[in-house]
Design a protein around this motif. Structure first.
Motif, PDB file in Angstrom:
ATOM      1  N   HIS A  14      40.789  27.544  45.645  1.00  0.00           N
ATOM      2  CA  HIS A  14      40.511  26.143  45.262  1.00  0.00           C
ATOM      3  C   HIS A  14      39.356  26.013  44.278  1.00  0.00           C
ATOM      4  O   HIS A  14      38.626  25.018  44.304  1.00  0.00           O
ATOM      5  CB  HIS A  14      40.186  25.289  46.498  1.00  0.00           C
ATOM      6  N   GLY A  15      39.140  27.032  43.456  1.00  0.00           N
ATOM      7  CA  GLY A  15      38.050  26.949  42.494  1.00  0.00           C
ATOM      8  C   GLY A  15      36.667  27.122  43.090  1.00  0.00           C
ATOM      9  O   GLY A  15      35.659  27.052  42.383  1.00  0.00           O
ATOM     10  N   ARG A  16      36.591  27.364  44.409  1.00  0.00           N
ATOM     11  CA  ARG A  16      35.277  27.535  45.060  1.00  0.00           C
ATOM     12  C   ARG A  16      34.728  28.938  44.849  1.00  0.00           C
ATOM     13  O   ARG A  16      33.519  29.164  44.962  1.00  0.00           O
ATOM     14  CB  ARG A  16      35.393  27.247  46.560  1.00  0.00           C
ATOM     15  N   ALA A  17      35.619  29.891  44.610  1.00  0.00           N
ATOM     16  CA  ALA A  17      35.202  31.278  44.383  1.00  0.00           C
ATOM     17  C   ALA A  17      36.086  31.875  43.305  1.00  0.00           C
ATOM     18  O   ALA A  17      37.205  31.413  43.072  1.00  0.00           O
ATOM     19  CB  ALA A  17      35.316  32.093  45.673  1.00  0.00           C
ATOM     20  N   ASN A  18      35.572  32.897  42.644  1.00  0.00           N
ATOM     21  CA  ASN A  18      36.340  33.602  41.628  1.00  0.00           C
ATOM     22  C   ASN A  18      36.947  34.874  42.203  1.00  0.00           C
ATOM     23  O   ASN A  18      36.327  35.550  43.034  1.00  0.00           O
ATOM     24  CB  ASN A  18      35.456  33.948  40.432  1.00  0.00           C
ATOM     25  N   LEU A  19      38.145  35.176  41.753  1.00  0.00           N
ATOM     26  CA  LEU A  19      38.871  36.349  42.218  1.00  0.00           C
ATOM     27  C   LEU A  19      38.550  37.565  41.357  1.00  0.00           C
ATOM     28  O   LEU A  19      38.638  37.511  40.131  1.00  0.00           O
ATOM     29  CB  LEU A  19      40.379  36.064  42.163  1.00  0.00           C
ATOM     30  N   ILE A  20      38.182  38.664  42.029  1.00  0.00           N
ATOM     31  CA  ILE A  20      38.059  39.956  41.370  1.00  0.00           C
ATOM     32  C   ILE A  20      39.220  40.811  41.860  1.00  0.00           C
ATOM     33  O   ILE A  20      39.336  41.083  43.064  1.00  0.00           O
ATOM     34  CB  ILE A  20      36.727  40.643  41.702  1.00  0.00           C
ATOM     35  N   ALA A  21      40.099  41.202  40.952  1.00  0.00           N
ATOM     36  CA  ALA A  21      41.218  42.073  41.314  1.00  0.00           C
ATOM     37  C   ALA A  21      40.696  43.505  41.409  1.00  0.00           C
ATOM     38  O   ALA A  21      40.235  44.069  40.419  1.00  0.00           O
ATOM     39  CB  ALA A  21      42.327  41.974  40.275  1.00  0.00           C
ATOM     40  N   VAL A  22      40.743  44.066  42.610  1.00  0.00           N
ATOM     41  CA  VAL A  22      40.221  45.414  42.820  1.00  0.00           C
ATOM     42  C   VAL A  22      41.301  46.413  42.407  1.00  0.00           C
ATOM     43  O   VAL A  22      42.353  46.510  43.040  1.00  0.00           O
ATOM     44  CB  VAL A  22      39.802  45.621  44.285  1.00  0.00           C
ATOM     45  N   THR A  23      41.013  47.125  41.326  1.00  0.00           N
ATOM     46  CA  THR A  23      42.028  47.942  40.659  1.00  0.00           C
ATOM     47  C   THR A  23      41.826  49.438  40.856  1.00  0.00           C
ATOM     48  O   THR A  23      42.457  50.242  40.170  1.00  0.00           O
ATOM     49  CB  THR A  23      42.032  47.609  39.151  1.00  0.00           C
ATOM     50  N   LYS A  24      40.963  49.812  41.776  1.00  0.00           N
ATOM     51  CA  LYS A  24      40.690  51.243  42.000  1.00  0.00           C
ATOM     52  C   LYS A  24      41.987  51.976  42.344  1.00  0.00           C
ATOM     53  O   LYS A  24      42.804  51.471  43.121  1.00  0.00           O
ATOM     54  CB  LYS A  24      39.659  51.431  43.108  1.00  0.00           C
ATOM     55  N   ARG A  40      41.144  38.134  34.816  1.00  0.00           N
ATOM     56  CA  ARG A  40      40.214  38.649  33.812  1.00  0.00           C
ATOM     57  C   ARG A  40      39.076  39.441  34.437  1.00  0.00           C
ATOM     58  O   ARG A  40      38.289  40.051  33.737  1.00  0.00           O
ATOM     59  CB  ARG A  40      39.629  37.482  32.985  1.00  0.00           C
ATOM     60  N   ARG A  41      38.956  39.426  35.758  1.00  0.00           N
ATOM     61  CA  ARG A  41      37.888  40.153  36.442  1.00  0.00           C
ATOM     62  C   ARG A  41      38.505  41.308  37.223  1.00  0.00           C
ATOM     63  O   ARG A  41      39.287  41.085  38.149  1.00  0.00           O
ATOM     64  CB  ARG A  41      37.120  39.238  37.401  1.00  0.00           C
ATOM     65  N   PHE A  42      38.126  42.532  36.854  1.00  0.00           N
ATOM     66  CA  PHE A  42      38.649  43.718  37.532  1.00  0.00           C
ATOM     67  C   PHE A  42      37.509  44.476  38.189  1.00  0.00           C
ATOM     68  O   PHE A  42      36.454  44.687  37.575  1.00  0.00           O
ATOM     69  CB  PHE A  42      39.372  44.635  36.542  1.00  0.00           C
ATOM     70  N   GLY A  43      37.716  44.904  39.430  1.00  0.00           N
ATOM     71  CA  GLY A  43      36.692  45.629  40.176  1.00  0.00           C
ATOM     72  C   GLY A  43      37.075  47.074  40.381  1.00  0.00           C
ATOM     73  O   GLY A  43      38.186  47.373  40.845  1.00  0.00           O
ATOM     74  N   GLU A  44      36.176  47.976  40.048  1.00  0.00           N
ATOM     75  CA  GLU A  44      36.405  49.407  40.222  1.00  0.00           C
ATOM     76  C   GLU A  44      35.315  50.002  41.115  1.00  0.00           C
ATOM     77  O   GLU A  44      34.165  49.595  41.056  1.00  0.00           O
ATOM     78  CB  GLU A  44      36.410  50.123  38.866  1.00  0.00           C
ATOM     79  N   TRP A  63      34.411  43.629  33.673  1.00  0.00           N
ATOM     80  CA  TRP A  63      34.442  44.789  34.569  1.00  0.00           C
ATOM     81  C   TRP A  63      33.337  44.708  35.606  1.00  0.00           C
ATOM     82  O   TRP A  63      32.162  44.575  35.269  1.00  0.00           O
ATOM     83  CB  TRP A  63      34.328  46.079  33.759  1.00  0.00           C
ATOM     84  N   HIS A  64      33.734  44.798  36.876  1.00  0.00           N
ATOM     85  CA  HIS A  64      32.794  44.719  38.001  1.00  0.00           C
ATOM     86  C   HIS A  64      32.759  46.072  38.706  1.00  0.00           C
ATOM     87  O   HIS A  64      33.796  46.569  39.165  1.00  0.00           O
ATOM     88  CB  HIS A  64      33.238  43.648  38.997  1.00  0.00           C
ATOM     89  N   LEU A  65      31.582  46.670  38.784  1.00  0.00           N
ATOM     90  CA  LEU A  65      31.413  47.926  39.523  1.00  0.00           C
ATOM     91  C   LEU A  65      31.070  47.556  40.965  1.00  0.00           C
ATOM     92  O   LEU A  65      29.994  47.009  41.234  1.00  0.00           O
ATOM     93  CB  LEU A  65      30.317  48.782  38.891  1.00  0.00           C
ATOM     94  N   ILE A  66      32.009  47.824  41.885  1.00  0.00           N
ATOM     95  CA  ILE A  66      31.829  47.356  43.263  1.00  0.00           C
ATOM     96  C   ILE A  66      31.545  48.493  44.243  1.00  0.00           C
ATOM     97  O   ILE A  66      31.224  48.240  45.400  1.00  0.00           O
ATOM     98  CB  ILE A  66      33.056  46.544  43.744  1.00  0.00           C
TER      99      ILE A  66
END
Length: 218
Positions: A14-24, A40-44, A63-66
């Protein structure tokens, strides 16, 4: 299929949080499908995997380093990483700043907080996080911003325990966000994965890290 799953999760947020697609561990072809679906947000988790995939995708991917980050690996992602979720020491933050200077960038970071009842997880204690934010060394860092906290809940079916862990992290976030320093700009709380992002959202998460719910199990 991937597009449908992304749309479903986005509708829940609902727009309250942004999605990071974890692509590892996922091949670049699947990342492209997620990109085409609007992600547009990918987590590795691993630096090497992120560095290999980054040139193969459009430049506007964030790119998000998680995963756990070693100081000697920072240099491989410093030119492009959008957000490092896993800063767990002053030494690591200093290295991120050093590498950011070389690329004339400011790199956003989250402090990883240890909230789980599991010895295998990394992170700072509440008091260690507070000490880091009070460290005089922050005065010498002009190329990093600490924009919030990240935490990994215990891998358990006990939803009440998961909720307590997330709620405790949000309380710490609220406390630490009152600190004023040029390096500190709290605005993000990264908590919640495929199995618990709905609870995390209810407890105040602004970034959810979802992999298997989008791409299937590894």
């Amino acid at each position: 299929m991937i597009a449908d799953k992304i749309r479903l999760i986005e509708s829940e947020l609902h727009g309250r949080a942004n999605l990071i697609a974890v692509t590892k561990t996922k091949p670049v072809e699947l990342l492209r499908k997620a990109y085409d679906a609007g992600c547009r947000r990918f987590g590795e988790n691993k630096v090497q995997e992120m560095a290999e995939k980054q040139p193969q995708l459009p430049a506007n991917v964030q790119w998000h380093l998680i995963g756990h980050l070693q100081t000697n690996k920072v240099k491989y992602i410093a030119s492009f990483v959008t957000l490092i979720h896993s800063v767990d020491s002053l030494k690591l933050l200093q290295e991120v700043n050093k590498q950011a200077v070389k690329h004339d960038r400011t790199i956003d970071c989250l402090l990883q907080i240890y909230i789980a009842d599991e010895e295998t997880k990394f992170g700072l204690s509440d008091s260690e996080a507070e000490a880091l934010l009070n460290a005089p060394e922050l005065d010498t860092m002009s190329n990093v911003r600490i924009i919030g906290l990240m935490g990994l809940a215990t891998n358990t079916d006990d939803k009440a325990q998961i909720r307590r862990e997330f709620r405790g992290l949000k309380q710490l976030y609220d406390k630490l966000s009152e600190k004023t320093h040029p390096v500190i700009h709290f605005q993000e709380l990264s908590m919640g994965m495929s199995g618990d992002y709905r609870i995390a959202l209810e407890e105040g998460s602004t970034l959810v890290r979802v992999g298997s719910a989008i791409f299937g199990s590894r």
